[in-house]
Design an enzyme around this catalytic site. Structure first.
Site, PDB file in Angstrom:
ATOM      1  CB  CYS A  13      48.002  48.839  55.000  1.00 26.11           C
ATOM      2  SG  CYS A  13      49.168  47.624  55.697  1.00 26.11           S
ATOM      3  CE  LYS A  61      49.106  51.556  51.861  1.00 23.95           C
ATOM      4  NZ  LYS A  61      49.713  50.214  51.756  1.00 23.95           N
ATOM      5  CD  GLU A  91      47.029  46.911  51.872  1.00 19.87           C
ATOM      6  OE1 GLU A  91      47.615  47.789  51.218  1.00 19.87           O
ATOM      7  OE2 GLU A  91      47.490  46.430  52.938  1.00 19.87           O
TER       8      GLU A  91
END
Length: 255
Positions: free
Chosen positions: A139, A105, A39
């Site tokens: 994540c 995200k 990331e």
């Protein structure tokens, strides 16, 4: 099919230097069909510095396209994007043919105030590459099984991360859980070292089978590349013999 995971130390908010370092790291990858980076691999997980990193978005995008062409491989990793007045933590999937897809995200780490800096994405991305259906995530998404639920018949889930050392055990457990519950391969790629705000990262990057077995793992705290073989035929045989996904619940995520 071979997947390479690139676990690396990131230079804080220094995009040109990170791109230079990753160019060298990728030169050492041979024979991989898919290459996965951490990331925010071009900057480290910065929020206060998003304004100085975002202008490099096109440069990062172009670098990933160049690497995909050079390595004849799919390249995945996230970076900061500024678009229509909003900042996004955006994963790019660069294909050898020049195509680039993206996933923004969904789950922002509110305890770290990520929600105050980045806008959430609202759409899953599932695409096919060399006969494999892939779903990328970023994540904190890893902690939310409903968002990751395999309702699209994907074969591999990819999680790119800057996941702190203090929570390394949940990272390892959750990666295995997502593989087992979704009957898919899981690729988790984290960074190592210390970032610009003092958080430490142990890496623990790995490739996991649909049975929860670790197929490849980077050494903790090491800057290194590992590869694993992905067997789609074996995956289909496993699903046929143990058809867990046929009993899954159907649902719709509402905003």
């Amino acid at each position: 099919m071979k997947v390479a995971i690139v676990q690396a130390r990131l230079e804080w908010e220094n995009v040109p230097l990170n791109l230079k370092f990753f160019n060298k790291r990728l030169s050492e990858v041979n024979g991989a069909d898919i290459i996965v980076l951490p990331e925010m691999f071009a900057s480290g997980f910065t929020m206060a510095g998003k304004g100085q990193v975002a202008p490099f978005y096109e440069a990062v995008n172009q670098c990933m396209q160049d690497w995909a062409d050079e390595k004849d491989a799919l390249i995945m990793g996230s970076t900061i994007c500024y678009e229509d007045g909003h900042y996004f933590n955006r994963l790019l999937a660069a294909f050898p043919d020049g195509r680039v897809l993206h996933y923004d995200k969904r789950h922002r780490f509110t305890m770290g105030k990520e929600d105050e800096h980045f806008t959430a994405g609202h759409e899953l991305l599932v695409f096919e590459y060399k006969g494999m259906k892939i779903a990328p995530f970023i994540c904190y998404d890893l902690r939310f099984p409903v968002w990751s639920r395999n309702t699209s018949e994907y074969d591999m889930a990819v999680y790119v991360a800057n996941w702190p050392e203090s929570r390394r055990e949940p990272w390892q457990i959750l990666l295995k859980a997502r593989a087992i519950e979704n009957q898919c391969y899981v690729v988790g790629v984290n960074c190592v070292g210390e970032d610009g705000i003092g958080l430490r990262y142990s890496g623990d990057s790995m490739v996991i089978s649909p049975r929860g077995e670790i197929l490849a793992a980077c050494e903790p705290y090491a800057d290194e590349v590992r590869q694993a073989d992905i067997d789609l035929e074996a995956l289909e045989e496993f699903r046929d013999k143990f058809p867990v996904l046929e009993d899954r619940d159907e649902f719709t995520i509402e905003e």
